[in-house]
Every structure is written in structure tokens, then in C-alpha cells.
Scaffold this active site. Structure first.
Site, PDB file in Angstrom:
ATOM      1  N   HIS A  34       0.845  -1.185  -0.005  1.00 55.22           N
ATOM      2  CA  HIS A  34       0.143  -0.009   0.061  1.00 55.22           C
ATOM      3  C   HIS A  34       1.074   1.271   0.024  1.00 55.22           C
ATOM      4  O   HIS A  34       1.199   1.819   1.062  1.00 55.22           O
ATOM      5  CB  HIS A  34      -0.991   0.026   1.233  1.00 55.22           C
TER       6      HIS A  34
ATOM      7  N   ASP B 282      -9.108   6.550   7.554  1.00 56.20           N
ATOM      8  CA  ASP B 282     -10.703   6.635   7.349  1.00 56.20           C
ATOM      9  C   ASP B 282     -11.313   5.469   7.566  1.00 56.20           C
ATOM     10  O   ASP B 282     -12.330   5.349   8.141  1.00 56.20           O
ATOM     11  CB  ASP B 282     -11.040   7.385   5.923  1.00 56.20           C
ATOM     12  N   GLY B 283     -10.757   4.267   7.036  1.00 58.90           N
ATOM     13  CA  GLY B 283     -11.342   3.205   7.419  1.00 58.90           C
ATOM     14  C   GLY B 283     -11.267   2.640   8.705  1.00 58.90           C
ATOM     15  O   GLY B 283     -12.508   1.854   9.027  1.00 58.90           O
TER      16      GLY B 283
ATOM     17  N   GLU C 189     -19.493  -5.328  22.735  1.00 68.19           N
ATOM     18  CA  GLU C 189     -18.893  -6.412  22.628  1.00 68.19           C
ATOM     19  C   GLU C 189     -17.548  -6.569  21.863  1.00 68.19           C
ATOM     20  O   GLU C 189     -16.630  -6.913  22.313  1.00 68.19           O
ATOM     21  CB  GLU C 189     -19.754  -7.531  22.149  1.00 68.19           C
TER      22      GLU C 189
ATOM     23  N   ASP D 255     -36.617 -16.555  25.080  1.00 66.16           N
ATOM     24  CA  ASP D 255     -35.630 -15.245  24.365  1.00 66.16           C
ATOM     25  C   ASP D 255     -35.423 -15.653  22.887  1.00 66.16           C
ATOM     26  O   ASP D 255     -35.553 -14.979  22.148  1.00 66.16           O
ATOM     27  CB  ASP D 255     -34.341 -15.181  25.128  1.00 66.16           C
TER      28      ASP D 255
ATOM     29  N   ASN E 186      -7.347  11.473   4.655  1.00 65.59           N
ATOM     30  CA  ASN E 186      -6.887  11.864   3.243  1.00 65.59           C
ATOM     31  C   ASN E 186      -8.362  11.929   2.300  1.00 65.59           C
ATOM     32  O   ASN E 186      -8.027  11.920   1.027  1.00 65.59           O
ATOM     33  CB  ASN E 186      -5.788  10.947   2.701  1.00 65.59           C
TER      34      ASN E 186
ATOM     35  N   LEU F 275      -9.285  -3.566  10.307  1.00 69.74           N
ATOM     36  CA  LEU F 275      -9.364  -2.007  10.409  1.00 69.74           C
ATOM     37  C   LEU F 275     -10.157  -1.818  11.652  1.00 69.74           C
ATOM     38  O   LEU F 275     -11.321  -2.021  11.996  1.00 69.74           O
ATOM     39  CB  LEU F 275      -9.773  -1.157   9.430  1.00 69.74           C
TER      40      LEU F 275
ATOM     41  N   HIS G  99      -3.930   3.427  -3.406  1.00 71.07           N
ATOM     42  CA  HIS G  99      -4.036   2.999  -2.071  1.00 71.07           C
ATOM     43  C   HIS G  99      -3.293   1.650  -1.766  1.00 71.07           C
ATOM     44  O   HIS G  99      -2.589   1.580  -0.977  1.00 71.07           O
ATOM     45  CB  HIS G  99      -5.564   3.036  -1.874  1.00 71.07           C
TER      46      HIS G  99
ATOM     47  N   HIS H 229     -31.133 -15.675  20.526  1.00 66.94           N
ATOM     48  CA  HIS H 229     -30.371 -15.778  22.002  1.00 66.94           C
ATOM     49  C   HIS H 229     -29.936 -17.095  22.445  1.00 66.94           C
ATOM     50  O   HIS H 229     -29.398 -17.508  23.259  1.00 66.94           O
ATOM     51  CB  HIS H 229     -31.134 -15.186  23.072  1.00 66.94           C
TER      52      HIS H 229
ATOM     53  N   HIS I 277      -2.488  -1.815   6.861  1.00 71.91           N
ATOM     54  CA  HIS I 277      -1.971  -1.879   5.730  1.00 71.91           C
ATOM     55  C   HIS I 277      -0.902  -0.998   5.711  1.00 71.91           C
ATOM     56  O   HIS I 277      -0.073  -1.066   4.384  1.00 71.91           O
ATOM     57  CB  HIS I 277      -3.098  -1.498   4.677  1.00 71.91           C
TER      58      HIS I 277
ATOM     59  N   PHE J 173     -23.851 -13.948  21.318  1.00 72.10           N
ATOM     60  CA  PHE J 173     -23.366 -12.649  21.019  1.00 72.10           C
ATOM     61  C   PHE J 173     -21.871 -12.755  20.785  1.00 72.10           C
ATOM     62  O   PHE J 173     -21.196 -11.809  20.424  1.00 72.10           O
ATOM     63  CB  PHE J 173     -23.479 -11.445  21.860  1.00 72.10           C
TER      64      PHE J 173
END
Length: 663
Positions: A35, A164-165, A414, A471, A194, A125, A269, A475, A75, A439
Site C-alpha cells: 500500500h 478513514d477506514g 462486545e 428469548d 485523506n 481495521l 491505495h 439468543h 496496511h 453474542f
């Protein structure tokens, strides 16, 4: 040979930055992969941090009170490796030339314990960002415990480079929210802003006002309009270090692929640059177009800044540690050198009079006994303390007013919880976090990184079966156990009763490294006379047996062990003699020697698995799927017994199935 020392006013810092850029794009060109955009755009950020701020000891890169830097924008590894090499870490030009090659010190994304100077394995990321929040929390916890008056023993900053990612990923939003709530003022995030992502301009998918978002989350925000201005970046970091009681986001406006013919576009990139473009870039930077050409002057100048600023850091720290009271000194040294194991044989556990208890309640009792004994054990819940039974009343709450507390209220976060636990573990803690098993999917990226880094993180997942009932399917975990069990380097335990819960915790705390999962029941189960604390470490053992010739073996985990025993008792009256094996950890059982495995599961005896979960876990133990009484569909809302009956896990149905299979 080192160049003659020069006055700082003579040093051309832009030349050092350009040397880092040149090395980075050479690495990518050599590997034909990488990159280049972040290398060319963000080099001034990383240089400014390492040259003028990062508290490090190049002779002792792991000294405990060092500042931590996390490359969340993983990256950008070529940028990081080039900077580490130039800064004087133990990397060679050959290491840089081996970028992204097999078994090199310079993998495609930063990996913990692979590259000197890399603090965290990053890749997905946002994970680095969230892990850094955990590191910053650990620093506050350690500082609250060991800093006496003005004598600051622990005072390291945690820095992050993100893009940004990273900020699009939800995990960073979760972690940033908690960091603001906890006022982690020694956390400084450098945002390579950027306006470009892999698919194009961020205007297509990411248009919120990031600065206002962080301000709303309780952060201090500083903007650097020119990402090429080293002095402005340096001043912003200095201001952040001296700012209020808030974490700081420094938004540095950069140009992705600076100097490239593709600069400012997504095309720069994630693909190597053309040879002609590299030549043109180096001409602009006035660097010879010979791959991996190094100016010794630029390296010496860079390292001079670092060595002058960070002189004798280890010695000063060790002197402060020696000045502590004996108890505090020994406790801190255990963190520094890694307190790897805990002896919990003296754990206090009182069984209820009726000998019936859910394993989540037993787990809570064990934690309440163990956690106060060992200050390096810390943890919490994703807004489910009351359900997971993980609150330990004796150790207080971790808040912005009490960093010594060891109950962490993660909130409904989480994903961030998992990454934050990794951050704590990287600082010497043995952390745990809890939520429902269904979860656990929210934590999977963090669990995966725990496994890659071999960190001693314990994940406590309750409500581990379709037996949670009303539930409903959302769940009721089905595929989660199989997914977790398939993860390399992860030990997954599903204890049958209180005895096995104690055995699980002993096993976890006695091992030196590596993450673990404990899957616990919501429902009460009998505490059996035949379950054995000391056998849990073997992964599987006999809990019910026949003195006569065996007709078959039932293998079960958790609540289903009790069902299997009841089935065995019923079939005994019909002349079928059944052995029941509890298998709290498949991985552990498979690691035993063949003699032990054959003694528990003789080859010639038919074996049947009973587990209200995916069949995918059992292929190595039972080879014919018809002998797997498992569940490969989602559950349903209803009373426990009705749900069991619907899916064939009531005792009557199980008895019939087992009898048919053994005829």
C-alpha cells in the site's frame, strides 16, 4: 560508521521523511504487493512521532514504561517498518527487502512478537484503535496502583495511527465512546485524514463530521491542515500531551500517494507503483533511483533526535522501581516480567445445600474468590453483569474517578470489549470479559487476534444453549461453539457442573499463555458426585460407567452431560450398558496421548455424541454423522422443556434415539 554529530538546526527533517518514503515504496515494489499511498502520505506523521515524542529505548525496546504505538492502519506496515529501521530498531535492509515474504520479520500487516517495535497484531481495521484503548486503560490502572504522590512510576502514552477506514468500522466508534467516558487523557490518536478509501472518495460512504463526532464522545480534537508540515504535527502532539483530562484525536489532513502521478486518488491505495512513477517520485525527493539506497546522514540524524530525548530511560525507570516499598516493587516486577500462572487450589467455593446450581453462578463465586487475590486479574461485562455473574464486589469499579477498580463496565460494546481485553493482556494483565454465547460473534475478530498474539484472555460466555428458552432463536447459540472450537490456539471449555467449573478455572490459570473460552449454563444443574475437578485439564473423562461389557459410549458437554447420564441409567434397565464421557474441552482431549484417549474411547465401542449445538465440532471423534445427536438449525422461543422436546433433546427422545443406534 556514524556521521559526525551535528547541531539540530542543521538537520533537514524533510530529507529524513523522504528517506522513509523511499524505503517504503522500494519495499512494496520489491514485494510487488502493498500500500504505497499511506507510505507517501503519512510518513511525516510517523516521523514526527518517533523523532520528537515517542518515549522508547532502542537498547531495550520492551522496557515497561515505554510509550506504546499502535499501527491501527495496518496496511501501512511498509511505512512502519521503514520508520523502525531508520529509527534504529533491530531490523536490517535484508528484512525490508523480504517485505511480505514467507517467515520474514516484515509481514504484510504488523504482527506482535514478529517485528521489533511492533506492539500489537493489527489487520482488521479498527482493531488496533480499540486495542489501544485497552492499553491506555491498563496504563491508568497501573498508574493508579503504583504511582505514589508525585513519584510517577507508570506514565506512558498510547499513540495510534488510524485512517478513514478505521473510523468507519464500528469497533472504533465503540472504543472511542468508552475512552471518552473514562477520560483516558494519555491516549492520542493520529488520524491520517485523506478523504480516500479503497473504492474511491470517502464522500461516497463517509460524510460525517469526524471532529464533532469525537467531541461529542468526550474527546479533545486538534486539526493539522497540512500533513506535510512536521513542525505543525509535532506541536499538535505536544499540545495533546499537555491537554485536558480527555483523550485526543489529531486530525492530520494528508494527500494519499504524495508525489505520485496518482496522488489524491484511490488508485494509489493498494497496488505497487509503476517503475516510471517511482523514478519520478524519487526525482522530486532528490533521492537516487537505486532501490534501498540509504543516506547514513538521515539515519544518524533521526536516531540522534531519539537518543538525545530518550537518554537513560530504562535506568531512570528501574531506579524509581527500586525506590518503591517492597510490596509494591514486587507486585510491579511481576507485571514487568509477566506473572504467567496463578495457583487457585485454595479457592473458596461453597456449594448450595441442595447441590443444584447453574454453572454461571458457580463461575461468579469462583471469580469473587480469585480476583481479589490476584491484582493482575481484571475484567467485566458488556452490560450483562447481572446475567453473566461476573461482578466482583470486593474490587471496586473501573471509572474515571477510580482507575484502581477492576470491574469494567464495557456497556453494550462486545466488539470493543474483546479488543480492549487484548490491550490489557499486552500490558501484563490476565483480563476477562463476559456476554452471552450467542453474542460471541461480535467478538470474533478480537478473539482471533487474541489467538494470534497468544494472549491470556478469558472469554466468559453464558446462556450457552437452546435451553435458555423464551428469548428465542436470536439468543440460543447453535453454531458458536463449533466456530470457536475451530479457531487455532483457542481452548473452549463447556463445563457440566460446579466441579468442572472449578477445574476449568484451575486449568486456565495454570497455563502460561493463550486465550480461553468458558461456555456456561443459565439453567441450574445438579452437582454430580462423579465429576472431577482434576480431570478437566485432560479435556475428557468418564463420569458414568458400567462394570459389564460396554454397549456404547455417550459423549456430552455442559447440560447435556446430565441428560446423557439419565439416558444411560434408563437403558441400563433394558440391558444396555453405557459409559458417559464428559468432554469439557475437545482440544485438550485430542492433545492427550493415544493410550489415554483409547482408555476413555475404546476404538471397538460405538460412540454417540449428545450436544445441543452444531455437529461440526465432532468430526474428529465420531466419523459417522448418524451417531451425532446434535443441532444444525436455529432454535425457537418457548419454555426450556418445550424447546428441548421440539428438537429431540428431552430424555424420552434421547433414550429412543440412543437405543435405536445401539441395537
Amino acid at each position: 560508521m556514524l556521521s559526525p554529530k551535528r547541531d539540530e538546526s542543521e538537520i533537514n527533517e524533510e530529507k529524513i521523511v523522504d528517506q522513509i518514503r523511499s524505503l517504503g515504496i522500494d519495499m512494496i515494489s520489491e514485494a510487488k504487493s502493498g500500500h504505497p499511498g499511506i507510505v507517501l502520505g503519512a510518513a511525516p506523521i510517523l516521523y514526527s512521532l518517533y523523532a520528537h515524542h515517542l518515549k522508547i529505548d532502542l537498547n531495550n525496546p520492551n522496557f515497561f514504561n515505554r510509550d506504546r504505538f499502535v499501527m491501527s492502519a495496518g496496511h501501512g506496515s511498509a511505512l512502519l517498518y521503514a520508520t523502525l529501521y531508520m529509527a534504529g530498531y533491530s531490523l536490517t535492509l535484508d528484512d525490508l527487502k523480504a517485505f511480505r515474504q514467507i517467515d520474514s520479520k516484515t509481514p504484510g500487516h504488523p504482527e506482535y512478537k514478529t517485528t521489533p517495535g511492533v506492539e500489537v497484531t493489527t489487520g482488521p481495521l479498527g482493531q488496533g484503535f480499540a486495542t489501544a484503548v485497552g492499553i491506555a486503560m491498563a496504563e491508568r490502572s497501573l498508574a493508579a496502583r503504583f504511582n505514589k504522590g508525585r513519584k510517577e512510576i507508570i506514565d506512558f502514552n498510547t499513540y495510534v495511527l488510524c485512517g478513514d477506514g478505521d473510523l468507519m468500522e464500528g469497533v472504533s466508534y465503540e472504543a472511542a465512546s468508552l475512552a471518552g467516558t473514562l477520560k483516558l487523557n494519555k491516549l492520542i490518536v493520529l488520524y491520517d485524514s485523506n478523504d480516500i478509501c479503497l473504492d474511491g472518495s470517502t464522500s461516497q460512504c463517509f460524510t460525517e463530521n469526524v471532529a464533532m463526532r469525537f467531541i461529542a464522545q468526550g474527546w479533545n480534537v486538534i486539526t493539522v491542515p497540512d500533513g506535510n508540515n512536521i513542525a505543525s504535527i509535532t506541536k499538535a502532539i505536544e499540545d495533546a500531551k499537555n491537554s485536558s483530562d480527555k483523550p485526543t484525536l489529531i486530525e492530520v489532513k494528508t494527500t494519499i500517494g504524495k508525489y505520485s502521478k496518482l496522488e489524491g486518488t484511490n488508485l494509489v491505495h493498494g497496488s505497487p507503483l509503476e517503475k516510471e512513477d517511482i523514478t519520478a517520485i524519487k526525482e522530486k525527493m532528490q533521492i537516487r533511483d537505486i532501490p534501498f539506497t540509504i543516506s547514513q546522514i538521515t539515519m544518524d540524524d533521526f536516531q540522534m533526535f531519539i537518543r538525545k530525548r530518550c537518554k537513560n530511560l530504562t535506568e531512570k525507570f528501574e531506579k524509581k522501581v527500586e525506590g518503591l516499598e517492597e510490596e509494591d516493587k514486587n507486585a510491579l516486577l511481576s507485571f514487568i516480567h509477566g506473572e504467567k500462572t496463578f495457583d487457585i487450589k485454595d479457592v473458596v467455593y461453597e456449594a448450595p445445600e441442595d447441590r443444584v446450581e447453574s454453572t454461571r453462578v458457580t463461575s461468579g463465586k469462583i471469580l469473587s474468590s480469585v480476583v481479589p487475590m490476584f491484582p493482575s486479574i481484571i475484567g467485566g461485562s458488556a452490560d450483562l453483569f447481572s446475567a453473566t455473574k461476573t461482578y466482583v464486589s470486593e474490587v471496586g469499579d473501573f471509572t474515571s474517578d477510580n482507575y484502581q477498580g477492576r470491574n469494567i463496565f464495557f456497556g453494550v460494546r462486545e466488539n470493543a470489549m474483546g479488543a480492549i481485553l487484548n490491550g490489557f493482556a499486552l500490558c501484563g494483565y490476565h483480563p476477562y470479559g463476559s456476554t452471552f454465547l450467542s453474542f460471541s460473534d461480535y467478538l470474533k475478530p478480537s478473539i482471533r487476534l487474541s489467538c494470534m498474539m497468544d494472549l491470556p484472555v478469558t472469554y466468559i460466555f453464558t446462556h450457552d444453549s437452546i435451553s435458555v428458552g423464551p428469548d428465542g432463536a436470536t439468543h440460543q447459540p447453535v453454531e458458536q461453539l463449533a466456530g470457536l472450537r475451530s479457531t487455532p490456539n483457542l481452548e473452549v471449555f463447556r463445563p457440566a457442573d460446579a466441579n468442572e467449573v472449578i477445574g476449568v478455572y484451575r486449568t486456565i490459570f495454570e497455563k502460561e499463555s493463550g486465550p480461553s473460552v468458558i461456555a456456561l449454563s443459565r439453567n441450574t444443574v445438579p452437582i454430580l458426585e462423579t465429576t472431577k475437578i482434576n480431570e478437566v485439564s485432560k479435556g475428557g473423562y468418564i463420569v458414568f460407567d458400567s462394570e459389564r461389557k460396554l454397549s456404547g459410549i455417550l459423549i456430552a458437554t455442559g447440560e447435556e452431560v446430565h441428560l446423557a447420564i439419565e439416558v444411560a441409567l434408563r437403558l441400563q434397565s433394558k440391558g444396555l450398558d453405557i459409559r458417559v464421557v464428559s468432554m469439557p474441552c475437545i482440544k485438550r482431549f485430542e492433545e492427550q496421548d493415544q493410550e489415554y484417549i483409547d482408555s476413555i474411547l475404546p476404538v471397538e465401542i460405538r460412540k454417540i455424541v449428545i450436544e445441543a449445538s452444531s455437529s461440526m465440532s465432532w468430526n474428529n471423534i465420531v466419523f459417522n454423522k448418524k451417531y451425532l445427536i446434535t443441532l444444525d438449525e436455529f432454535g425457537a422461543s418457548g419454555k426450556k422443556d418445550d424447546v428441548y422436546k421440539k428438537y429431540g433433546f428431552d430424555v424420552d427422545s434421547l433414550e429412543e434415539k440412543v437405543e435405536d443406534l445401539l441395537k
